[in-house]
Motif scaffolding. Structure first.
Motif, PDB file in Angstrom:
ATOM      1  N   LEU A  36      -5.644  -3.767  -4.895  1.00 32.89           N
ATOM      2  CA  LEU A  36      -5.219  -2.677  -5.784  1.00 32.89           C
ATOM      3  C   LEU A  36      -5.967  -2.740  -7.109  1.00 32.89           C
ATOM      4  CD1 LEU A  36      -1.325  -2.637  -5.290  1.00 32.89           C
ATOM      5  CD2 LEU A  36      -3.085  -1.351  -4.047  1.00 32.89           C
ATOM      6  N   ARG A  76      -6.419   1.143  -8.912  1.00 31.41           N
ATOM      7  CA  ARG A  76      -5.087   1.745  -8.992  1.00 31.41           C
ATOM      8  C   ARG A  76      -4.120   0.906  -9.825  1.00 31.41           C
ATOM      9  NH1 ARG A  76      -3.381   3.198  -2.979  1.00 31.41           N
ATOM     10  NH2 ARG A  76      -4.603   1.309  -2.516  1.00 31.41           N
ATOM     11  N   LEU A  81       2.799   5.818  -7.796  1.00 33.50           N
ATOM     12  CA  LEU A  81       1.834   6.596  -8.578  1.00 33.50           C
ATOM     13  C   LEU A  81       2.131   8.087  -8.480  1.00 33.50           C
ATOM     14  CD1 LEU A  81      -1.503   4.709  -7.771  1.00 33.50           C
ATOM     15  CD2 LEU A  81      -0.108   4.567  -9.844  1.00 33.50           C
ATOM     16  N   ASP A 101      -2.792   8.104 -11.938  1.00 34.87           N
ATOM     17  CA  ASP A 101      -3.684   7.553 -10.921  1.00 34.87           C
ATOM     18  C   ASP A 101      -3.783   6.037 -10.986  1.00 34.87           C
ATOM     19  OD1 ASP A 101      -5.084   7.267 -13.248  1.00 34.87           O
ATOM     20  OD2 ASP A 101      -6.914   8.265 -12.547  1.00 34.87           O
ATOM     21  N   HIS A 102      -3.081   5.428 -11.958  1.00 30.34           N
ATOM     22  CA  HIS A 102      -3.117   3.969 -12.031  1.00 30.34           C
ATOM     23  C   HIS A 102      -1.920   3.437 -12.809  1.00 30.34           C
ATOM     24  CE1 HIS A 102      -4.720   4.873 -16.048  1.00 30.34           C
ATOM     25  NE2 HIS A 102      -4.380   3.636 -16.381  1.00 30.34           N
ATOM     26  N   GLU A 153       0.834  -1.210   0.000  1.00 31.00           N
ATOM     27  CA  GLU A 153       0.000   0.000   0.000  1.00 31.00           C
ATOM     28  C   GLU A 153       0.864   1.255   0.000  1.00 31.00           C
ATOM     29  OE1 GLU A 153      -2.989   2.669  -0.012  1.00 31.00           O
ATOM     30  OE2 GLU A 153      -3.205   0.494  -0.299  1.00 31.00           O
ATOM     31  N   THR A 199       1.351   3.848  -3.534  1.00 30.62           N
ATOM     32  CA  THR A 199       1.026   5.271  -3.393  1.00 30.62           C
ATOM     33  C   THR A 199       2.202   6.134  -3.821  1.00 30.62           C
ATOM     34  OG1 THR A 199      -0.511   4.805  -1.569  1.00 30.62           O
ATOM     35  CG2 THR A 199       0.320   7.068  -1.762  1.00 30.62           C
TER      36      THR A 199
END
Length: 329
Positions: free
Chosen positions: A110, A115, A78, A84-85, A71, A75
């Motif tokens: 995810l 994402r 990106l 955003d993905h 996680e 983040t």
């Protein structure tokens, strides 16, 4: 195209104009600055997000493939890429310290959250990949759609177990080191470049089998001269014939415009077009011949396009069987 940071917007633009649209990086390449350069370059060039396939990796970070680490790292990735993905998120290694269930559930989250469009795996043992796919199926989670393994004319160990497992699950192959660290791009084994004289990893991967590999390099050079194309074109045409979806090669300098090479013809001459010396030795030692040659099958379900081709060539270099799959860019 594996991307290492370089201030070369002209080269990036030319690569895109020539049809390069798969950009592969990782959270650890140049301590994250590779992702930053890619994101900034795509922004400066005004590239539409849907026109490129962006891939990055996770593992060589605190926590490896734990839920919390995944996680945190997605983040950050990106953010550095300015998107955003990701189209493809690859685990850089197998994590011996984190339960497979935790890793696969985190990756599935995810995908479900939008994402990440697809997930992939990299250097590991075939049984590990199979285990992770079985766990994903058992829980209804997202399977791996691609494998980035070490695979080229000089190193074909994965044809024994890894690639059959990938075929079983309809995975795309995006191998690294398709030109064997340059050995398949020049007729001479040694070079006076900075990399050739300082890259210890390259030497550890290939120098031990130098004498066995030189006839293969010579055959690639012979085919290239006969067809009037660079040696790299022959090596990459072989990948194409073996069903590789996208070989990953680090970008260094401006890409050279191709001279009309026809990879299918180059690759299918003489029993698949592979150089003499690359195949018969292992068969003489009793290696099994995979059945059927087959034809490409494209599976457009999901985010990743999968190319599947049944192989028919044996594998050489039995001395490499026991090497750990630890080499990766």
């Amino acid at each position: 195209m594996g991307h290492r940071p370089a201030r070369n917007p002209g080269g990036d633009r030319q690569a895109l104009e020539l049809g390069v649209n798969f950009i592969d990086t990782a959270n650890v390449y140049a301590h994250g600055t590779s992702e930053e350069f890619i994101g900034q370059s795509l922004k400066n060039l005004g590239v539409n997000r849907e026109d490129v396939v962006l891939a990055s990796k996770v593992y060589f970070n605190e926590g490896h493939l734990s839920r919390r680490a995944i996680e945190r790292e997605i983040t950050a990735t990106l953010g550095r890429l300015g998107t955003d993905h990701l189209d493809l998120y690859i685990i850089h290694r197998f994590d011996y310290d984190t339960p497979v269930e935790e890793t696969m559930e985190a990756l599935d989250a995810l995908v479900r959250g939008g994402r990440v469009r697809a997930i992939g795996a990299s250097a590991m043992y075939a049984y590990q990949l199979h285990t992770m796919q079985v766990v994903a199926d058992g829980h209804g989670w997202t399977r791996f759609a691609s494998m980035q393994n070490h695979y080229n004319l000089l190193y074909r160990e994965d044809e024994r177990e890894m690639i059959p497992v990938c075929r079983r699950y309809g995975m795309s192959l995006t191998p690294y080191s398709p030109l064997a660290s340059g050995h398949l791009a020049r007729p001479d084994w040694d070079a006076d470049s900075v990399r050739a004289t300082t890259d210890v990893t390259m030497r550890s991967k290939y120098d031990r089998e130098r004498e066995a590999d030189l006839p293969i390099v010579a055959r690639v050079a012979e085919l290239a001269a006969r067809r009037g194309v660079p040696m790299a074109d022959i090596a990459l045409a072989w990948h194409w014939a073996k069903g590789v979806a996208a070989p990953s090669s680090a970008a260094r300098g401006r890409p050279r415009r191709r001279r009309g090479a026809r990879p299918r013809r180059a690759a299918h001459r003489r029993r698949g077009g592979a150089p003499r010396g690359a195949l018969p030795a292992a068969r003489a030692r009793g290696a099994a011949r995979p059945s059927g040659r087959g034809s490409p099958r494209r599976d457009r379900s999901g985010a990743a396009e999968t190319f599947v081709r049944a192989g028919r060539h044996a594998i050489h270099h039995p001395s490499r069987w026991r090497r750990s799959p630890s080499w990766c860019p």
